[in-house]
Scaffold this active site. Structure first.
Site, PDB file in Angstrom:
ATOM      1  N   GLY A 110       8.045  -2.690  -2.752  1.00  0.00           N
ATOM      2  CA  GLY A 110       7.180  -2.337  -4.542  1.00  0.00           C
ATOM      3  C   GLY A 110       8.227  -0.698  -4.827  1.00  0.00           C
ATOM      4  O   GLY A 110       7.458   0.059  -5.164  1.00  0.00           O
TER       5      GLY A 110
ATOM      6  N   TYR B 294      -9.299  -0.320   1.176  1.00  0.00           N
ATOM      7  CA  TYR B 294      -8.692   0.365   1.610  1.00  0.00           C
ATOM      8  C   TYR B 294      -8.261   0.874   2.533  1.00  0.00           C
ATOM      9  O   TYR B 294      -7.456   0.938   3.509  1.00  0.00           O
ATOM     10  CB  TYR B 294      -8.224   0.826   0.358  1.00  0.00           C
TER      11      TYR B 294
HETATM   12  N1  LIG Z   1       0.418   8.976  -3.276  1.00  0.00           N
HETATM   13  C1  LIG Z   1      -0.638   8.969  -2.045  1.00  0.00           C
HETATM   14  O1  LIG Z   1      -1.354   9.488  -1.983  1.00  0.00           O
HETATM   15  C2  LIG Z   1      -0.694   7.842  -0.951  1.00  0.00           C
HETATM   16  C3  LIG Z   1      -0.989   8.577   0.523  1.00  0.00           C
HETATM   17  C4  LIG Z   1      -0.915   7.213   1.114  1.00  0.00           C
HETATM   18  C5  LIG Z   1      -0.457   6.509   1.047  1.00  0.00           C
HETATM   19  N2  LIG Z   1      -0.003   6.003   0.344  1.00  0.00           N
HETATM   20  C6  LIG Z   1       0.660   4.971   0.234  1.00  0.00           C
HETATM   21  O2  LIG Z   1       2.167   4.660  -0.276  1.00  0.00           O
HETATM   22  C7  LIG Z   1       2.388   3.939  -0.836  1.00  0.00           C
HETATM   23  C8  LIG Z   1       3.315   3.880  -2.039  1.00  0.00           C
HETATM   24  O3  LIG Z   1       2.053   3.967  -3.023  1.00  0.00           O
HETATM   25  P1  LIG Z   1       2.558   4.781  -4.109  1.00  0.00           P
HETATM   26  O4  LIG Z   1       1.273   6.598  -4.377  1.00  0.00           O
HETATM   27  O5  LIG Z   1       3.944   5.217  -4.664  1.00  0.00           O
HETATM   28  O6  LIG Z   1       1.521   4.308  -5.478  1.00  0.00           O
HETATM   29  P2  LIG Z   1       1.978   3.917  -6.985  1.00  0.00           P
HETATM   30  O7  LIG Z   1       2.957   5.139  -7.957  1.00  0.00           O
HETATM   31  O8  LIG Z   1       1.129   3.157  -7.452  1.00  0.00           O
HETATM   32  O9  LIG Z   1       2.976   2.351  -6.460  1.00  0.00           O
HETATM   33  C9  LIG Z   1       3.135   1.325  -5.732  1.00  0.00           C
HETATM   34  C10 LIG Z   1       4.130   0.136  -6.213  1.00  0.00           C
HETATM   35  O10 LIG Z   1       3.297  -0.374  -5.264  1.00  0.00           O
HETATM   36  C11 LIG Z   1       3.643  -1.816  -6.061  1.00  0.00           C
HETATM   37  N3  LIG Z   1       3.244  -2.784  -5.892  1.00  0.00           N
HETATM   38  C12 LIG Z   1       1.840  -3.332  -5.988  1.00  0.00           C
HETATM   39  N4  LIG Z   1       1.471  -4.206  -5.043  1.00  0.00           N
HETATM   40  C13 LIG Z   1       2.401  -5.337  -5.175  1.00  0.00           C
HETATM   41  C14 LIG Z   1       3.025  -6.638  -4.970  1.00  0.00           C
HETATM   42  N5  LIG Z   1       1.964  -6.781  -4.736  1.00  0.00           N
HETATM   43  N6  LIG Z   1       4.274  -6.702  -4.994  1.00  0.00           N
HETATM   44  C15 LIG Z   1       4.979  -6.036  -4.755  1.00  0.00           C
HETATM   45  N7  LIG Z   1       4.865  -4.371  -5.026  1.00  0.00           N
HETATM   46  C16 LIG Z   1       3.772  -4.290  -5.314  1.00  0.00           C
HETATM   47  C17 LIG Z   1       4.102  -2.010  -7.300  1.00  0.00           C
HETATM   48  O11 LIG Z   1       4.357  -2.459  -8.314  1.00  0.00           O
HETATM   49  P3  LIG Z   1       4.217  -2.560  -9.506  1.00  0.00           P
HETATM   50  O12 LIG Z   1       5.308  -1.691 -10.596  1.00  0.00           O
HETATM   51  O13 LIG Z   1       4.946  -4.102  -9.816  1.00  0.00           O
HETATM   52  O14 LIG Z   1       2.527  -2.150  -9.942  1.00  0.00           O
HETATM   53  C18 LIG Z   1       4.103  -0.020  -7.116  1.00  0.00           C
HETATM   54  O15 LIG Z   1       5.597  -0.605  -6.971  1.00  0.00           O
HETATM   55  C19 LIG Z   1       1.213   2.669  -0.794  1.00  0.00           C
HETATM   56  O16 LIG Z   1       1.564   1.909   0.521  1.00  0.00           O
HETATM   57  C20 LIG Z   1       0.370   3.462  -0.951  1.00  0.00           C
HETATM   58  O17 LIG Z   1      -0.929   3.542   0.195  1.00  0.00           O
HETATM   59  C21 LIG Z   1       0.710   6.809  -1.153  1.00  0.00           C
END
Ligand SMILES: NC(=O)c1ccc[n+]([C@@H]2O[C@H](COP(=O)([O-])OP(=O)(O)OC[C@H]3O[C@@H](n4cnc5c(N)ncnc54)[C@H](OP(=O)(O)O)[C@@H]3O)[C@@H](O)[C@H]2O)c1
Length: 297
Positions: free
Chosen positions: A21, A164
């Site tokens: 991702g 989640y």
């Molecule tokens: N941001 C926060 O505050 C926060 C806090 C706690 C934990 N996290 C964790 O950090 C991680 C990254 O999140 P983020 O904040 O960077 O969110 P984000 O900007 O929404 O990015 C999520 C990424 O996951 C990819 N993804 C979603 N479903 C997928 C699938 N089925 N197969 C492959 N890739 C997939 C998306 O790809 P597409 O472009 O194809 O949609 C995107 O690149 C996640 O695990 C999230 O739970 C984030």
């Protein structure tokens, strides 16, 4: 104490990292930073053309491959195409509070993306991993509740935020049990947890949760959120370490070695969750490679 920054990262020349991702958000920032440090970075993404555009012209070595972690056929194909050593496997792909939906394998999409797919990918790639597996979780795992009789939201009414929280607790318990199995084999491979705190990314795009909107003022920049992932992937930390922001109850700031919630250290639950998960995905994958299943117990 000095703040951990990207400058603390060791050189990664000659090392290979897989990050799922990684076409946007924290994963993309992490991928670019690891490539700058010298790693060959393999991005597993749903849209490879977009992934290639995201890293085009950036310094370092990138290899963008198709991977939908919520589709076990895609997970199997990605793993089957792998050859050679893999130093660090980073499970970053994730979704939060999405509407109820089922995957091609029939699983709840949020549970499959955040937990079931990474569980299978870990098992299929583990024989290649030389250093560590990094699982990106969330502070919200602390409020997670796992229903072993309905991991997959079949018999209960679906609730996006509860799914989640449960998926991120499952990730924490997966790390605990994986580390136990690695230790039982005498493996030097580590399982490590990263919690980004709250970072301004697209993650909350689907969420109608008040909690997410109410805490916006506490948020980290995406770069600061990604530092916890980078720290977990590169710092010399013990097995099953939990790396997350040092400020505001683990929500904001530079990464420190912290501690998962008590519910994430329940060894008995972790073992039972592994068994239930293996059965669930085993039926879908037919031939899951589950390391240490009988011998390591
Ligand atoms: N941001 C926060 O505050 C926060 C806090 C706690 C934990 N996290 C964790 O950090 C991680 C990254 O999140 P983020 O904040 O960077 O969110 P984000 O900007 O929404 O990015 C999520 C990424 O996951 C990819 N993804 C979603 N479903 C997928 C699938 N089925 N197969 C492959 N890739 C997939 C998306 O790809 P597409 O472009 O194809 O949609 C995107 O690149 C996640 O695990 C999230 O739970 C984030």
């Amino acid at each position: 104490m000095t703040k951990w920054t990207e400058n603390e990262m060791p050189g990664f020349d000659g090392r290979t990292v897989v990050i799922t991702g990684a076409g946007r958000g924290l994963g993309l920032i992490t991928a670019r930073a690891l490539a700058r440090a010298g790693a060959r970075v393999v991005l597993g993404v749903r849209d490879p053309a977009r992934g290639r555009r995201a890293v085009a012209g950036r310094p370092g070595s990138f290899d963008v491959r198709p991977l939908d972690v919520a589709d076990l056929g895609s997970v199997r194909a990605f793993a089957a195409a792998w050859s050679g050593e893999l130093d660090v496997l980073i499970h970053n792909a994730g979704v939060m509070d999405i509407p109820a939906a089922r995957t091609a394998d029939g699983f709840d999409r949020q549970t499959a993306t955040n937990y079931l797919g990474p569980f299978v990918l870990t098992n299929l790639l583990l024989e290649h991993v030389t250093d560590r597996v990094v699982h990106v979780t969330s502070q919200l795992h602390r409020q997670g509740r796992i229903d072993l009789t309905d991991l997959d939201w079949r018999t209960r009414p679906y609730h996006g935020m509860a799914a989640y929280r449960a998926s991120k607790l499952a990730v924490v318990l997966h790390s605990l049990e994986l580390q136990r199995r690695l230790d039982a084999r005498g493996s030097v491979v580590r399982s490590v947890l990263a919690s980004p705190g709250i970072a301004r990314t697209g993650l909350a795009a689907h969420s109608r949760s008040d909690i997410v909107n109410r805490v916006r003022f506490l948020t980290n920049s995406p770069e600061l959120g990604a530092l916890s992932v980078l720290c977990a992937a590169t710092r010399d930390v013990p097995g099953n370490a939990y790396v997350g922001p040092g400020g505001l109850g683990g929500l904001r700031g530079h990464p420190v070695l912290s501690r998962q919630g008590k519910n994430g250290l329940d060894e008995e639950l972790a073992g039972r969750l592994w068994a239930v998960t293996a059965e669930l995905v085993g039926a879908a994958t037919r031939a899951p490679e589950l390391p240490g299943s009988a011998a390591a117990g």
